[in-house]
Design an enzyme around this catalytic site. Structure first.
Site, PDB file in Angstrom:
ATOM      1  N   LYS A 106       6.373 -93.386 -22.749  1.00 34.32           N
ATOM      2  CA  LYS A 106       5.089 -92.908 -23.704  1.00 34.32           C
ATOM      3  C   LYS A 106       4.014 -94.077 -23.253  1.00 34.32           C
ATOM      4  O   LYS A 106       3.456 -93.921 -22.320  1.00 34.32           O
ATOM      5  CB  LYS A 106       5.457 -92.902 -25.206  1.00 34.32           C
ATOM      6  CG  LYS A 106       6.468 -91.876 -25.458  1.00 34.32           C
ATOM      7  CD  LYS A 106       6.726 -91.864 -26.834  1.00 34.32           C
ATOM      8  CE  LYS A 106       7.868 -90.672 -27.123  1.00 34.32           C
ATOM      9  NZ  LYS A 106       9.237 -90.731 -26.551  1.00 34.32           N
TER      10      LYS A 106
ATOM     11  N   SER B  31       7.221 -89.601 -35.437  1.00 33.58           N
ATOM     12  CA  SER B  31       6.479 -88.564 -34.253  1.00 33.58           C
ATOM     13  C   SER B  31       6.113 -87.185 -34.846  1.00 33.58           C
ATOM     14  O   SER B  31       5.564 -86.572 -34.153  1.00 33.58           O
ATOM     15  CB  SER B  31       7.618 -88.463 -33.341  1.00 33.58           C
ATOM     16  OG  SER B  31       9.011 -87.691 -33.664  1.00 33.58           O
TER      17      SER B  31
ATOM     18  N   HIS C  78       7.050 -94.438 -30.256  1.00 30.87           N
ATOM     19  CA  HIS C  78       5.632 -94.140 -30.549  1.00 30.87           C
ATOM     20  C   HIS C  78       4.860 -95.257 -31.243  1.00 30.87           C
ATOM     21  O   HIS C  78       3.830 -95.093 -31.670  1.00 30.87           O
ATOM     22  CB  HIS C  78       5.517 -92.910 -31.459  1.00 30.87           C
ATOM     23  CG  HIS C  78       5.987 -91.632 -31.071  1.00 30.87           C
ATOM     24  ND1 HIS C  78       5.200 -90.757 -30.241  1.00 30.87           N
ATOM     25  CD2 HIS C  78       6.867 -90.772 -30.745  1.00 30.87           C
ATOM     26  CE1 HIS C  78       5.725 -89.760 -29.694  1.00 30.87           C
ATOM     27  NE2 HIS C  78       7.331 -89.850 -30.075  1.00 30.87           N
TER      28      HIS C  78
END
Length: 974
Positions: free
Chosen positions: A825, A765, A793
């Site tokens: 996310k 990240s 991610h």
């Protein structure tokens, strides 16, 4: 049969260990699984002056008061052996105990004529703690002379040791280690070889190894071999507390998941040895036969207290080669088994390597019963193993209620049970002993031929009398356990300012700090705490900028920092208020960091209020901005189907599930969501939690334990580090994406730990690059660690259909032990998950405190994530648009000469060269209609400060082109 491998018979034995005053008592203790530990008796020393259970870092203190001690170590039948009482009073009680046990062992052997001129004595011993008592008069005079610090009053020093016998002619020979063997030889008129071996905890078994070598070589015809240790002063208990080797719980649990060290014990044992052919010729009835011995040193290891797998493997193979015995034929091994995580892990790994992965040998350790008897540990193990053979009984292993997985196929018995003999083969046992400094020894035993030796414990002749050279004074009213060490004082003004700053930065009470404590090694300061310390000191020393890097080493003490301040910073200024609020010392440090924006004349970039949903754009203070601060990679947070699913869940289930799922029950969407996550990843099962950060903290904090090892990428997320810290496991970072460095760490460290976890991120990240998952899987195959992949991610981002790192790298789900991810996310919700093997997930479901005792996912969050998952699978074009946008942004930035990272993911860092530059650029970009967050020191090094752009599938090519153009212009003008 060659002379070198001639079998040796054990024809006599005697011992005295805690809870087992003779052979009968010792075997009964072992067979019934009793434990002989207790608090330190005031007859040994006044432990209240040296015990601090609350401060594990306290110098000069032990955090435990549990030991395994003998009673009446001061008594001896001097007249039976024609020894003068005045001599015996200053003779180490270890020597006296060996004399008594040698007498017992010879009588137990029932020998006819003893070849005194051909009898050798081989003793394992490492220290004379009686000598420390006897020489205290000399130390007191040195203290009065100020040799160790501030001089003591001479009269007070003399009075303090008035109860110690003055040095006599026999004081020095009575306390020399070599005299432990020499005294036995003198008392029994043995004129064969006679010496003491010091190999730390392996001493006794190395002494026995030497006896075997000498018997085979014809240097002697009879050998007395053994070991001894008496714990008469608190030094070892305090020293082992400092390195964390003794159990904080006061319980020795070899091979158990909860093992946290040993309990300090003491005792002695002696065996009488003959060549087997001589014993059978003379009509002796051996207890057992020594078929072979092996001895080796670790060579160059990580440190003198760190065992090395290769050294132990070499030792074992030498022993079985010497014995001409296949290790698979050994049914019982008495291990060194200290219950220290590193020690047990290496020992079990060595046994598995030599005995084979499928070997089902029983393993055991008597240290759980009698503590670690140090230099006598080897003889305690050998006598136990001989008695196991003699009684054909496998005893219970005390303290092993939760067997550690490191055992593999090795077995631990939970009850005494008969040891059945394999048809046509004798019972065989092994005994191991390993010492500080890396000396390893292993002995291979076999049950004796013919009728078994009768176990005898005949009463000792002669009246035992107390002989002790120390008369203790009366105890003071109460111990002042926090007295400052002499000679480590700090000038008062500096001390006040420095101690207050250290207390604030480290959350320590000021009165608990001492000048001799090291900031890093003793107080546990990390880089952020050192930064806070500098900030506090800057208030007391206005001209101080930074402390020099060369001063802030691991071993730098408070006194050394104070001395530097006195030389370079002058006297501290007086303050009418505390340096910081005593209740929240972090406030001032945070204020200093946030003031950077104010000093640059830009608004605080954090906690900016947004007037609508984050997507490709946002609205701040009524102005629409292109947004790169959110993680809605696939644009699903505003998708009508996802929003509708959340609203429907609220209408049906309410806004909260009100309690943990264990307590309040399931909602169908919880299990549906977990099933869909598992199916997306190809895993057997999944478990969701209310926070991504809390998922890492809770799962790693629960899965790992003290004695385990966690290796993580240097750029791993804070939640991974916090989870490891919570667990108490050892933690080592490896350089970012440097798998060669990881391989070296695994080779060096993994064998010393019970369990090893390697934690990485699918997409990092901070830099937006990827972990090399195939290479990690290959390392997992070679080293056998648990692989933990954080996909916060990468799920929904990597792979043609957004299935994450596994799909991107074409790695099977089963090649990763735990897949972790977040729902906040790409999955447009809030929460975290772990996925993997069904058994592991079920274990975590029922035992992870962060799940069991935490509320379940709110219905809206669960429904939104479930709907987002289904949209992801129905619309793979979203992943394709995200991939295209990422490639476009990175290409445009590189063409504009911007310093972007080398990754391929939609996390794109643009380096700015410093925190000030990052703040200024973020403000200027906001003025140009772009919202992007700066990442500043100390989150990254100041030179690595950056703007971090999160690309999503909703961004248009025009938005990306305009953003890069604006950024390039601002960078050029900055």
């Amino acid at each position: 049969m060659s002379e070198r491998s001639e079998p040796i018979a054990v024809v006599g034995m005697a011992c005295r260990f805690p809870g087992g005053e003779d052979l009968d008592g010792y075997w009964d203790l072992i067979r019934t699984g009793r434990v002989a530990t207790a608090p330190v008796s005031p007859d040994r020393w006044r432990h209240g002056w040296l015990h601090d259970a609350d401060d594990l870092r306290a110098a000069d203190f032990a955090y435990t008061d549990v030991v395994a001690h003998l009673a009446d170590v001061d008594s001896f039948a001097a007249q039976r052996y024609a020894l003068a009482p005045r001599r015996i009073e200053v003779t180490d009680p270890q020597h006296r105990l060996l004399v008594t046990l040698t007498d017992d062992a010879l009588r137990d052997a029932g020998l006819g004529a003893i070849p005194r001129d051909r009898t050798g004595v081989y003793v394992g011993a490492s220290v004379s703690e009686y000598k420390d008592l006897l020489t205290s008069r000399i130390r007191a005079r040195q203290m009065a002379a100020g040799e160790f610090g501030a001089p003591l009053d001479a009269d007070a020093a003399r009075a303090a040791v008035d109860g110690v016998a003055p040095p006599r002619a026999y004081t020095i020979p009575g306390t020399l280690l070599n005299m432990a063997a020499a005294t036995v030889s003198a008392v029994f008129d043995f004129s064969g070889p006679s010496f003491v071996v010091d190999a730390a905890c392996a001493s006794a078994l190395v002494a026995l190894h030497e006896a075997v070598v000498h018997l085979r070589a014809g240097e002697c015809d009879l050998a007395v071999a053994g070991g001894v240790y008496l714990n008469l002063v608190p030094d070892n208990l305090i020293g082992f507390s400092r390195i964390g080797a003794v159990s904080r719980a006061g319980v020795c649990r070899p091979f158990d998941r909860r093992a946290d060290g040993f309990v300090l014990g003491e005792g002695a044992g002696v065996v009488v040895l003959k060549r087997l052919a001589d014993a059978l010729r003379d009509g002796d009835r051996p207890y057992a036969v020594i078929r072979g011995t092996g001895c080796a040193n670790d060579g160059r290891a990580e440190g003198p207290m760190t065992p090395r797998l290769e050294g132990q493997v070499t030792c074992l193979r030498r022993a079985y080669r010497d014995a001409a015995v296949d290790p698979a034929a050994v049914g019982f091994v008495e291990c060194h088994g200290t219950a220290t995580p590193a020690g047990d892990a290496v020992e079990l790994a060595a046994l598995r390597e030599v005995f084979g992965a499928g070997g089902a040998t029983e393993v055991s350790s008597v240290k759980a019963n009698i503590g670690h008897t140090m230099s006598a540990a080897g003889i305690a193990g050998l006598i136990k193993a001989v008695l196991v053979l003699r009684h054909a009984t496998v005893p219970p292993q005390v303290g092993c209620d939760e067997p550690d997985p490191m055992l593999g196929s090795l077995r631990v018995s939970d009850t005494a049970r008969p040891w059945a003999r394999n048809p046509g083969a004798p019972r065989r046992a092994g005994v191991s002993s390993f010492g500080f400094g890396g000396t390893n020894v292993h002995v291979v035993l076999e049950e004796a031929p013919g009728a078994p030796h009768p176990v005898t414990s005949s009463p000792r002749d002669g009246q035992a009398t107390r002989y002790w050279a120390v008369r203790r004074g009366s105890a003071p009213a109460s111990p002042d356990v926090r007295g400052e060490p002499a000679g480590s004082s700090v000038p008062a003004p500096t001390a006040d300012a420095l101690m207050a700053a250290i207390a604030s930065a480290g959350a320590y009470p000021e009165d608990s700090l001492r000048p001799d404590q090291a900031l890093v090694d003793d107080l546990g300061f990390d880089s952020l705490m050192l930064l806070e310390l500098e900030e506090h000191l800057a208030k007391a020393y206005p001209g101080l900028d930074r402390l020099p890097d060369e001063l802030l080493q691991r071993t730098t003490t408070i006194a050394e920092v104070a001395a530097w301040l006195d030389r370079h910073a002058g006297p501290p200024v007086a303050h009418t208020e505390p340096l910081v609020d005593d209740r929240l010392p972090e406030l001032a440090a945070l204020g200093d960091r946030l003031s950077l924006a104010e000093r640059l004349g830009v608004p605080n970039p954090y906690f900016v209020a947004h007037d609508g949903a984050l997507g490709a754009t946002t609205v701040v203070d009524g102005a629409e901005l292109i947004d790169f601060s959110g993680y809605d990679y696939l644009g699903l947070a505003t998708d009508p189907a996802v929003v509708a699913a959340a609203a429907e869940a609220v209408a049906r289930y309410g806004t909260s599930v009100s309690a943990s799922r264990v307590a309040s029950g399931e909602r169908p969407l919880h299990r549906d969501l977990e099933a869909e996550i598992a199916d997306l990843l190809g895993a057997e099962a999944a478990l969701t939690m209310v926070s991504g950060h809390a998922t890492n903290v809770g799962v790693l904090g629960h899965l790992l334990r003290p004695g385990d090892l966690a290796l993580h990428d240097a750029l791993a997320h804070d939640s991974i580090l916090q989870g490891i810290r919570l667990s108490g496991a050892s933690r080592r970072p490896f350089p970012h994406n440097d798998l060669a460095a990881l391989d070296r760490l695994l080779t060096d460290l993994a064998p010393r730990h019970r369990r090893v976890v390697v934690a990485v991120e699918g997409v990092y990240s901070m830099d937006g690059d990827l972990a090399d998952l195939p290479a990690l899987v290959e390392l997992r195959r070679r080293h056998g660690f648990l692989l933990y992949v954080d996909e916060a991610h990468s799920v929904g981002v990597l792979g043609a259909t957004g299935r994450g790192a596994g799909e991107h790298w074409d790695v099977a789900a089963s090649d990763v032990d735990i897949w972790m991810g977040t729902l906040s996310k790409a999955l447009a919700s809030c929460g975290g998950y772990v996925a993997g093997e069904a058994r592991l997930i079920e274990y975590l479901r029922y035992t992870t405190p962060g799940f069991v005792y935490s509320v379940g996912l709110p219905p809206a969050a669960g429904a939104a994530a479930l709907a987002a998952l289904r949209r992801l699978r129905a619309e793979p074009g979203r992943v394709a648009r995200l991939t295209a946008n990422t490639a476009l942004f990175r290409r445009l930035a590189a063409e504009a000469g911007l310093a972007v990272g080398s990754g391929t993911a939609p996390v794109v860092p643009v380096l700015t060269g410093g925190s000030s530059g990052a703040l200024l650029l973020a403000d200027r970009m906001r003025r140009r209609g772009v919202n992007v967050q700066p990442i500043l020191y100390p989150a990254v090094e100041d030179s690595a400060a950056r703007l971090r752009f999160f690309i999503n599938a909703s961004h248009t090519p025009q938005q990306l082109e305009d953003t890069v153009a604006a950024l390039a212009a601002e960078v050029a003008s900055l």
